[in-house]
Design a protein around this motif. Structure first.
Motif, PDB file in Angstrom:
ATOM      1  N   GLY A 103       0.791  -1.217   0.000  1.00 41.53           N
ATOM      2  CA  GLY A 103       0.000   0.000   0.000  1.00 41.53           C
ATOM      3  C   GLY A 103       0.824   1.267   0.000  1.00 41.53           C
ATOM      4  N   LEU A 104       0.191   2.341  -0.471  1.00 33.45           N
ATOM      5  CA  LEU A 104       0.741   3.691  -0.420  1.00 33.45           C
ATOM      6  C   LEU A 104      -0.342   4.603   0.119  1.00 33.45           C
ATOM      7  CD1 LEU A 104       3.001   5.766  -1.118  1.00 33.45           C
ATOM      8  CD2 LEU A 104       1.910   6.007  -3.379  1.00 33.45           C
ATOM      9  N   LEU A 105      -0.021   5.338   1.193  1.00 32.64           N
ATOM     10  CA  LEU A 105      -0.984   6.227   1.823  1.00 32.64           C
ATOM     11  C   LEU A 105      -0.552   7.680   1.678  1.00 32.64           C
ATOM     12  CD1 LEU A 105      -1.594   4.383   5.238  1.00 32.64           C
ATOM     13  CD2 LEU A 105      -2.687   3.966   3.019  1.00 32.64           C
ATOM     14  N   VAL A 106      -1.520   8.553   1.465  1.00 30.99           N
ATOM     15  CA  VAL A 106      -1.262   9.989   1.561  1.00 30.99           C
ATOM     16  C   VAL A 106      -0.872  10.269   3.010  1.00 30.99           C
ATOM     17  CG1 VAL A 106      -2.285  12.286   1.411  1.00 30.99           C
ATOM     18  CG2 VAL A 106      -2.866  10.539  -0.296  1.00 30.99           C
ATOM     19  N   GLN A 107       0.250  10.913   3.206  1.00 28.80           N
ATOM     20  CA  GLN A 107       0.789  11.130   4.547  1.00 28.80           C
ATOM     21  C   GLN A 107      -0.187  11.856   5.455  1.00 28.80           C
ATOM     22  OE1 GLN A 107       3.457  10.239   6.203  1.00 28.80           O
ATOM     23  NE2 GLN A 107       3.295  11.608   7.956  1.00 28.80           N
ATOM     24  N   SER A 108      -0.895  12.839   4.924  1.00 33.59           N
ATOM     25  CA  SER A 108      -1.835  13.618   5.724  1.00 33.59           C
ATOM     26  C   SER A 108      -3.109  13.853   4.934  1.00 33.59           C
ATOM     27  CB  SER A 108      -1.225  14.971   6.117  1.00 33.59           C
ATOM     28  OG  SER A 108      -2.186  15.777   6.772  1.00 33.59           O
ATOM     29  N   ALA A 109      -4.241  13.455   5.507  1.00 35.21           N
ATOM     30  CA  ALA A 109      -5.531  13.651   4.836  1.00 35.21           C
ATOM     31  C   ALA A 109      -5.799  15.117   4.552  1.00 35.21           C
ATOM     32  CB  ALA A 109      -6.647  13.062   5.688  1.00 35.21           C
ATOM     33  N   GLU A 110      -5.158  15.989   5.292  1.00 31.93           N
ATOM     34  CA  GLU A 110      -5.317  17.419   5.060  1.00 31.93           C
ATOM     35  C   GLU A 110      -4.996  17.779   3.610  1.00 31.93           C
ATOM     36  OE1 GLU A 110      -3.464  21.648   6.779  1.00 31.93           O
ATOM     37  OE2 GLU A 110      -2.749  19.711   7.531  1.00 31.93           O
ATOM     38  N   ASP A 111      -4.041  17.068   3.002  1.00 33.32           N
ATOM     39  CA  ASP A 111      -3.651  17.354   1.624  1.00 33.32           C
ATOM     40  C   ASP A 111      -4.762  17.034   0.623  1.00 33.32           C
ATOM     41  OD1 ASP A 111      -1.165  18.237   2.428  1.00 33.32           O
ATOM     42  OD2 ASP A 111      -0.154  16.330   2.045  1.00 33.32           O
ATOM     43  N   LEU A 112      -5.703  16.195   1.000  1.00 30.55           N
ATOM     44  CA  LEU A 112      -6.793  15.820   0.095  1.00 30.55           C
ATOM     45  C   LEU A 112      -7.969  16.779   0.168  1.00 30.55           C
ATOM     46  CD1 LEU A 112      -6.785  11.955   0.649  1.00 30.55           C
ATOM     47  CD2 LEU A 112      -6.033  13.170  -1.400  1.00 30.55           C
ATOM     48  N   HIS A 113      -7.991  17.639   1.160  1.00 30.72           N
ATOM     49  CA  HIS A 113      -9.121  18.555   1.320  1.00 30.72           C
ATOM     50  C   HIS A 113      -9.055  19.748   0.371  1.00 30.72           C
ATOM     51  CE1 HIS A 113     -11.495  16.986   4.637  1.00 30.72           C
ATOM     52  NE2 HIS A 113     -10.393  16.674   5.290  1.00 30.72           N
ATOM     53  N   PRO A 115      -7.758  22.130  -3.125  1.00 31.04           N
ATOM     54  CA  PRO A 115      -8.028  22.037  -4.565  1.00 31.04           C
ATOM     55  C   PRO A 115      -7.096  21.080  -5.303  1.00 31.04           C
ATOM     56  CG  PRO A 115      -6.962  24.135  -4.026  1.00 31.04           C
ATOM     57  CD  PRO A 115      -7.354  23.500  -2.728  1.00 31.04           C
ATOM     58  N   ASP A 116      -5.929  20.799  -4.739  1.00 29.24           N
ATOM     59  CA  ASP A 116      -4.991  19.872  -5.384  1.00 29.24           C
ATOM     60  C   ASP A 116      -5.222  18.430  -4.960  1.00 29.24           C
ATOM     61  OD1 ASP A 116      -3.626  21.832  -6.857  1.00 29.24           O
ATOM     62  OD2 ASP A 116      -2.375  22.341  -5.129  1.00 29.24           O
ATOM     63  N   GLY A 117      -6.230  18.204  -4.114  1.00 33.87           N
ATOM     64  CA  GLY A 117      -6.507  16.851  -3.658  1.00 33.87           C
ATOM     65  C   GLY A 117      -6.762  15.865  -4.783  1.00 33.87           C
TER      66      GLY A 117
END
Length: 292
Positions: A103-113, A115-117
């Motif tokens: 697996g590969l996880l986005v380090q911080s969900a904040e980055d998905l919130h 416009p570049d998410g």
């Protein structure tokens, strides 16, 4: 103390944040000892991250051959740019010495919130489509609205901080909603940075107010005849929504203690009565005061 037998439980995984810290872990010899302890116990899920210093490279040098381990790692932060995220994810595989990872996880969900998410998620999807990572997902904090993000992005894995002390995501239904969506829920921070085991006199200044409640929780465990380590593990491993529980250790001795405790029958406790309602204590990012 009454207890229930160990039955179907979440998968126990090995966290590696402490592998990046040279002090107290004996270098790569200790990492090899940890891996040699984990494999025979069936603890074959390894959780690491680009942010963990040299942990990925050290793991790559320490795997047994053939390796029974499957690996989940995390991206760098979005502030470094989308190209850097994709490039560093590929480099993670090279450092780990593996052709593909679980697996590969986005380090911080904040980055998905922001416009570049969507662009960030598209990069992870590309890496999955290439067969480099079997699953993709994100790591979140309690305030990150993980269930909402899961509906938006349809991740394979979501990793969350949940513990006997921090039951917020159980109480608000987040774990239930993720499980209902078919997401693999991985629990981390189940010992809350060791808070349950800290002496009251050793608490950081910003946690002094939580001292009386922590003492009361420890007394309740003692009165029930429950070992704190066993109780913390049982709470996480027995969560019906969880598919994996990540525990970090600094030595093979610590791992042996965790494995032994995980094999004990689960104590019958009033779990809700053992939670800690203190937002500062529940978020290690707030433990250190920023005051001058």
């Amino acid at each position: 103390m009454s207890s229930s037998p160990v039955s179907s439980r979440a998968r126990l995984g090995l966290g590696t944040a402490q592998f990046a810290e040279p002090r107290g872990r004996g270098g790569e010899a200790e990492i090899r000892a940890i891996l040699d302890t984990a494999a025979p116990a069936g603890l074959t899920l390894v959780d690491t991250a680009a942010a963990y210093g040299d942990a990925e490279r050290a793991l790559g040098r320490c795997w047994p051959f053939p390796s029974p381990f499957s690996v989940i790692t995390r991206t760098v932060r979005l502030a470094e740019g989308l190209y850097r995220i994709e490039h560093r994810a590929r480099r993670s595989l090279e450092r780990l010495g593996i052709a593909r990872a679980e697996g590969l996880l986005v380090q911080s969900a904040e980055d998905l919130h922001g416009p570049d998410g969507p662009g960030l998620w598209a990069r992870l999807q590309r890496l999955k489509d290439e067969g480099l990572f079997q699953k993709i997902g994100f790591s979140a904090h309690a305030e990150d609205e993980a269930a909402m993000l899961a509906r938006r992005y349809n991740p394979d894995i979501v990793q969350l901080p949940v513990s006997m002390l921090d039951q917020r995501l159980v109480a608000d239904g987040t774990l239930d909603r993720l499980a209902e969506q078919g997401v693999e829920v991985h629990l981390r921070s189940i010992f809350l940075k060791g808070l349950l085991f800290m002496d009251r006199d050793a608490l950081p200044d910003r946690l002094v107010q939580a001292g009386p409640r922590l003492s009361r929780i420890r007394r309740m465990l003692a009165e029930a005849g429950a070992d704190p380590l066993q109780a913390a593990l049982s709470f996480a491993l027995d969560r019906p929504e969880a598919t994996a529980v990540i525990v970090g250790v600094a030595s093979a001795a610590e791992l042996r203690a965790v494995i032994a405790a995980s094999h004990q029958p689960s104590p019958r406790l009033d779990w809700a009565a053992l939670s800690l309602n203190d937002t500062t204590a529940l978020d290690p990012r707030r433990w250190i005061s920023t005051a001058a």
